[in-house]
Motif scaffolding. Structure first.
Motif, PDB file in Angstrom:
ATOM      1  N   ILE A  18      -1.254  11.021   8.763  1.00 42.51           N
ATOM      2  CA  ILE A  18      -1.697   9.896   7.936  1.00 42.51           C
ATOM      3  C   ILE A  18      -0.550   8.944   7.627  1.00 42.51           C
ATOM      4  N   CYS A  32       0.835  -1.201   0.000  1.00 42.82           N
ATOM      5  CA  CYS A  32       0.000   0.000   0.000  1.00 42.82           C
ATOM      6  C   CYS A  32       0.877   1.262   0.000  1.00 42.82           C
ATOM      7  N   ALA A  90       0.771   0.806   5.434  1.00 43.37           N
ATOM      8  CA  ALA A  90       1.498   1.407   4.311  1.00 43.37           C
ATOM      9  C   ALA A  90       2.905   0.829   4.231  1.00 43.37           C
ATOM     10  N   SER A  98      -6.069   7.402   6.464  1.00 44.55           N
ATOM     11  CA  SER A  98      -5.072   6.350   6.643  1.00 44.55           C
ATOM     12  C   SER A  98      -5.449   5.082   5.886  1.00 44.55           C
ATOM     13  N   THR A  99      -4.439   4.399   5.365  1.00 42.87           N
ATOM     14  CA  THR A  99      -4.666   3.105   4.706  1.00 42.87           C
ATOM     15  C   THR A  99      -5.245   2.070   5.667  1.00 42.87           C
ATOM     16  N   ARG A 100      -5.079   2.299   6.954  1.00 41.10           N
ATOM     17  CA  ARG A 100      -5.551   1.331   7.951  1.00 41.10           C
ATOM     18  C   ARG A 100      -7.079   1.220   7.997  1.00 41.10           C
ATOM     19  N   ASN A 153       0.352   7.014  10.939  1.00 39.71           N
ATOM     20  CA  ASN A 153      -0.661   6.025  11.306  1.00 39.71           C
ATOM     21  C   ASN A 153      -0.672   4.867  10.325  1.00 39.71           C
ATOM     22  N   SER A 154      -0.598   5.181   9.036  1.00 40.47           N
ATOM     23  CA  SER A 154      -0.639   4.124   8.019  1.00 40.47           C
ATOM     24  C   SER A 154       0.527   3.147   8.180  1.00 40.47           C
ATOM     25  N   LYS A 155       1.701   3.664   8.547  1.00 37.85           N
ATOM     26  CA  LYS A 155       2.878   2.806   8.647  1.00 37.85           C
ATOM     27  C   LYS A 155       3.013   2.124  10.004  1.00 37.85           C
ATOM     28  N   THR A 203      -4.751  -1.306  -1.337  1.00 37.72           N
ATOM     29  CA  THR A 203      -5.168   0.027  -0.877  1.00 37.72           C
ATOM     30  C   THR A 203      -4.131   1.059  -1.274  1.00 37.72           C
ATOM     31  N   VAL A 262       1.208   5.587   0.246  1.00 39.83           N
ATOM     32  CA  VAL A 262       0.657   6.891   0.605  1.00 39.83           C
ATOM     33  C   VAL A 262       1.361   7.915  -0.277  1.00 39.83           C
ATOM     34  N   ASN A 266      -3.138  -3.878   5.442  1.00 44.47           N
ATOM     35  CA  ASN A 266      -3.487  -2.505   5.092  1.00 44.47           C
ATOM     36  C   ASN A 266      -2.527  -1.475   5.689  1.00 44.47           C
TER      37      ASN A 266
END
Length: 426
Positions: A251, A235, A266, A379-381, A254-256, A351, A237, A264
């Motif tokens: 973002i 995924c 990043a 976020s990808t999450r 949080n995603s990573k 995603t 960002v 999901n």
């Protein structure tokens, strides 16, 4: 492909035949009966939590001794809090609408025939998955609600946990007068059991793999039973030129870092050159604080080293890697065109996210990027059945036929046409 042991083939066939009988019973249950059973199963999981956690400790001990990496140990872990969460997921599934019997479309023809397309259960669904014991309960709950019997083939790393969970679930079904063969665990037969399950065409209606790229590819290429492919999550960002710096930092971080071992999370960061000076110092500061290693290009090196982040020169392989760890590939790109081109070349179709204040850029990204979920300023999450309000999920499909994205109750059904007349002939 080598020959499957005949005794394993016969055992899986016996399990599948019993599951087909159970599926016919499930198809007749009312929503009230299924919901009551789901609530009873949730209570049973809560009551057996100590047993589940003890079994999980056995799996974790074996995993540590075998040198399982931390990301796999995290997925394997089912402590008291996570056990409560899987029980609560059953309660949430009970609260959802029943897809079975839903009329998708219908009409009355000029000759008086009444036709309607209705949702019906798949029948028997096989799940082949790795060290993810929560999948055991999610699959059982979604299968019951959608009227499907499920045959589970979990990874050996979670063998004790899966056995404890399935024993609890089968006992709970039996107490409700429902065939325990609605949920079966293939605990013997090794890899042959998985291969027998995915080649039991005519007895098993659908196979869903969940795990790493190797497992998924094996099931997709060797299965003679129809497969819904749940892909890995490389995924991205993308931070666009107009991105708000604080939003971008939040973002990306949080995603990573929220949970690295999930599909999901990043794995790749692309930053528009015009945003780099405004965004990257804050991003790198947060990634450094979380212990993330940045696999970056030369432009990224300056920002990473200034923030004290661990840095490695990026390789072509990094662009396609699902790290599932505190690692991220990172590049500065010339413009949005370059970002979209990079995503399209390296996406796993799971995603993709963009951070932007430019509505035109957001529209371009959502229109051009080919993935199951495309997020703008989030976020990808969030690509998750529970977060989408679907209850538990059976997986996230990265294919385009039948189902795409988080799969919940409707995706576990097919349709049939019901035609009613009063003597019409053609």
């Amino acid at each position: 492909m080598s020959t499957i042991a005949p005794q394993v083939v016969e055992h899986v066939a016996e399990v599948a035949r019993a599951a087909r009988t159970a599926a016919r019973q499930l198809a007749l249950l009312t929503r009230a009966e299924k919901d009551a059973a789901l609530l009873a199963l949730a209570d049973a999981v809560d009551a057996g939590a100590d047993r589940v956690v003890q079994a999980n400790e056995e799996d974790l001990e074996r995993g540590r001794a075998a040198g399982l990496p931390e990301n796999l140990l995290d997925r394997l872990t089912l402590d008291a809090d996570r056990t409560r969460a899987v029980a609560d997921a059953l309660r949430q599934v009970a609260s959802l609408p029943d897809p079975v019997g839903e009329v998708v479309r219908g009409s009355t023809l000029a000759n008086g025939l009444q036709i309607r397309q209705v949702r019906v259960p798949m029948g028997v669904v096989g799940m082949i998955y790795e060290a993810r014991p929560n999948v055991t309960v999610d699959a059982a709950g979604l299968g019951l609600k959608s009227g499907n019997a499920v045959i589970l083939r979990g990874g050996s790393a979670a063998g004790s946990t899966n056995a404890a969970l399935v024993a609890i679930l089968r006992a709970g079904l039996e107490e409700r007068g429902i065939s325990p063969d609605a949920v079966t665990l293939l605990s013997e037969g090794g890899h042959d059991a998985a291969r027998a399950l995915m080649t039991a065409r005519g007895l098993v209606d659908l196979v869903i793999p969940r795990g790493g790229a190797g497992l998924i590819q094996t099931v997709v290429t060797e299965s003679t039973v129809p497969v819904i492919e749940t892909g890995i999550g490389n995924c991205h960002v993308v931070v666009d030129a107009s991105a708000d710096p604080d939003m971008a930092v939040s973002i990306v971080t949080n995603s990573k870092t929220h949970r690295t071992s999930v599909c999901n999370a990043a794995e790749s960061l692309l930053v528009h050159r015009d945003a780099a000076e405004r965004v990257l110092p804050g991003v790198m500061e947060q990634l450094a604080a979380a212990g993330v290693t940045v696999h970056g290009d030369e432009e990224m090196r300056r920002y990473a080293e200034a923030a004290g982040a661990a840095f490695q020169p990026i390789t072509d392989e990094d662009d396609d890697t699902e790290f599932l760890s505190l690692d991220i590939s990172a590049r500065v790109v010339a413009d949005l065109d370059a970002a979209i081109a990079h995503v399209q070349e390296h996406t796993s179709g799971h995603t993709e996210a963009i951070v932007t204040a430019d509505r035109a850029a957001a529209r371009r990204f959502t229109a051009e990027v080919d993935a199951a979920a495309v997020l703008v300023n989030a976020s990808t999450r969030f690509t998750d059945g529970g977060e989408f309000g679907f209850g538990a999920e059976i997986g996230i499909s990265t294919q385009k036929l039948h189902a795409r994205g988080p799969m919940a109750l409707p995706e576990l059904t097919t349709t049939k046409w019901v035609v009613e007349g009063d003597g019409q002939v053609r």
